[in-house]
Enzyme design. Structure first.
Site, short mmCIF file in Angstrom:
data_model
loop_
_atom_site.label_atom_id
_atom_site.label_comp_id
_atom_site.label_asym_id
_atom_site.label_seq_id
_atom_site.Cartn_x
_atom_site.Cartn_y
_atom_site.Cartn_z
N ASN A 10 -9.23 48.74 -17.70
CA ASN A 10 -9.54 49.18 -16.43
C ASN A 10 -9.55 48.63 -15.54
O ASN A 10 -10.89 48.17 -15.68
CB ASN A 10 -10.14 50.43 -17.01
CG ASN A 10 -10.97 51.12 -15.64
OD1 ASN A 10 -10.23 50.62 -15.25
ND2 ASN A 10 -11.69 52.07 -16.17
N TRP A 11 -8.77 48.46 -14.66
CA TRP A 11 -9.87 47.91 -13.13
C TRP A 11 -10.07 49.03 -12.31
O TRP A 11 -11.26 48.03 -11.37
CB TRP A 11 -8.11 47.40 -12.46
CG TRP A 11 -7.18 45.91 -13.17
CD1 TRP A 11 -7.62 45.71 -14.59
CD2 TRP A 11 -6.68 45.37 -12.58
NE1 TRP A 11 -7.03 44.87 -15.19
CE2 TRP A 11 -5.85 44.40 -13.56
CE3 TRP A 11 -5.50 45.43 -11.50
CZ2 TRP A 11 -4.71 44.09 -13.76
CZ3 TRP A 11 -4.19 44.68 -11.56
CH2 TRP A 11 -3.99 43.78 -12.60
N LYS A 12 -11.01 49.91 -12.26
CA LYS A 12 -10.61 51.16 -11.79
C LYS A 12 -10.36 50.24 -10.22
O LYS A 12 -9.04 50.34 -9.85
CB LYS A 12 -12.41 49.99 -11.89
CG LYS A 12 -13.21 50.25 -13.16
CD LYS A 12 -14.46 50.81 -13.78
CE LYS A 12 -15.09 50.08 -14.82
NZ LYS A 12 -16.46 50.29 -15.09
N HIS A 96 -11.69 59.60 -18.02
CA HIS A 96 -13.34 58.11 -18.47
C HIS A 96 -14.70 58.84 -17.27
O HIS A 96 -14.12 59.54 -16.14
CB HIS A 96 -12.84 57.36 -16.59
CG HIS A 96 -13.78 55.42 -17.10
ND1 HIS A 96 -14.70 55.68 -16.17
CD2 HIS A 96 -12.85 54.63 -17.55
CE1 HIS A 96 -15.15 54.35 -16.71
NE2 HIS A 96 -14.07 53.82 -17.43
N GLU A 98 -16.56 57.65 -15.12
CA GLU A 98 -16.68 57.91 -13.49
C GLU A 98 -16.16 59.06 -13.37
O GLU A 98 -16.50 59.36 -11.88
CB GLU A 98 -16.57 55.99 -13.10
CG GLU A 98 -16.94 55.16 -13.86
CD GLU A 98 -16.10 53.87 -13.50
OE1 GLU A 98 -15.96 53.69 -13.07
OE2 GLU A 98 -16.82 52.29 -14.32
N GLY A 234 -13.25 46.79 -18.80
CA GLY A 234 -13.35 47.00 -17.48
C GLY A 234 -13.70 46.06 -16.62
O GLY A 234 -13.20 45.17 -16.76
N GLY A 235 -15.51 45.62 -17.04
CA GLY A 235 -15.35 43.91 -16.09
C GLY A 235 -14.64 42.88 -16.27
O GLY A 235 -14.21 42.61 -15.45
C1 PEP Z 1 -14.32 50.71 -18.40
O1 PEP Z 1 -14.66 50.70 -17.47
O2 PEP Z 1 -13.50 52.00 -19.63
C2 PEP Z 1 -15.83 50.02 -19.10
C3 PEP Z 1 -15.97 49.85 -20.67
O3 PEP Z 1 -15.92 48.93 -18.29
P1 PEP Z 1 -17.18 47.62 -18.52
O4 PEP Z 1 -16.31 47.07 -19.75
O5 PEP Z 1 -17.06 46.79 -17.60
O6 PEP Z 1 -18.51 48.13 -18.85
#
Ligand code: PEP
Length: 252
Positions: A10-12, A96, A98, A234-235
């Site tokens: 998930n690049w956001k 999600h 967010e 994510g990151g």
């Molecule tokens: C996400 O946004 O779905 C996520 C799991 O982020 P991160 O891996 O950065 O915690």
């Protein structure tokens, strides 16, 4: 029952089209022979069409990060399932944390979105998870039960196995705090049991992912757990090398 592991990045709100092209060019050679693992990237809307073209014929699927529940209408700024399907997007992340936290995503809307995605030929990744306060109060299972039951309420039983559910504790997303293997397994096993409550076989077939600060160093331990079938990342999905290392960890 064997479930194909699934790693989705998930690049956001990250990466221009040019940056996305550089990423996919670096990723494809690293994952071309990762047999037995489904891989997806979830770029921002504007990079979707370019990523569909660049990933065509590879094992990397392309997912959107959200969609509206209506097919069309007066919903300024929104994108619908048929619009995503038209450009050959493979699936969509729904609910999600967010989106729930900053954009008022509701369980009621998700109840429409999940079946709408399936109808349009998009695989939904339904995200669920508790906040830190809910965990501290002992409300984790109550929250997961509510989110899973609402999100799947209008999905026909025979289509339940196509839904992917991502258990993402809100306190672990983007914080560097990862759920312990025991916390992650307990929650993912509980989510599976909830789907088994709808239909035993569907619950056994459904893929449950873990998400929350998953990285190459902790991936193998979490991905080996019995009720964890992959990860929403994510990151660590923003660099091709770290994302590819997580895909490799999913091969077991
Ligand atoms: C996400 O946004 O779905 C996520 C799991 O982020 P991160 O891996 O950065 O915690």
């Amino acid at each position: 029952m064997s479930r194909t592991p699934f790693i989705a990045g998930n690049w956001k709100m990250n990466k221009t089209i040019a940056e996305a092209e550089a990423f996919i060019a670096a990723l494809l050679p690293q994952v071309y022979d990762t047999e037995g693992v489904d891989v997806a990237i979830c770029p921002p809307y504007l990079a979707l069409a370019a990523m569909v073209d660049s990933a065509r014929g590879s094992r990397v699927g392309v997912y959107a990060q959200n969609m509206h529940e209506a097919d069309s209408g007066a919903f300024t700024g929104e994108v619908s399932a048929p619009m995503l399907a038209e450009i050959d997007v493979n699936g969509v992340v729904l609910g999600h944390s967010e989106r729930r936290q900053y954009f008022n995503e509701t369980d009621k809307a998700l109840q429409q979105k999940v079946p709408k995605a399936l109808d349009a030929g998009l695989l939904p990744i339904l995200c669920v998870g508790e906040t830190e306060e809910e965990r501290e109060r002992g409300d984790t299972e109550r929250k997961l039960r509510h989110q899973v039951q609402e999100g799947l309420d209008k999905v026909p039983i025979e289509r339940l196995p196509e839904v992917v559910i991502a258990y993402e504790p809100v306190w672990a997303i983007g914080t560097g705090l990862t759920a312990t293997p025991e916390q992650a397994q307990d929650a993912c096993g509980f989510v599976r049991a909830l789907v088994q409550g709808f239909d035993k076989e569907a619950g056994t077939a459904v893929r449950v992912l873990y998400g929350g600060s998953l990285k190459p160093d902790n991936a193998a331990e979490l991905l080996a757990l019995p009720d964890i079938d992959g990860a929403l990342v994510g990151g660590a999905s923003l660099q091709a090398d770290s994302f590819a290392a997580i895909v490799e960890a999913a091969r077991g």
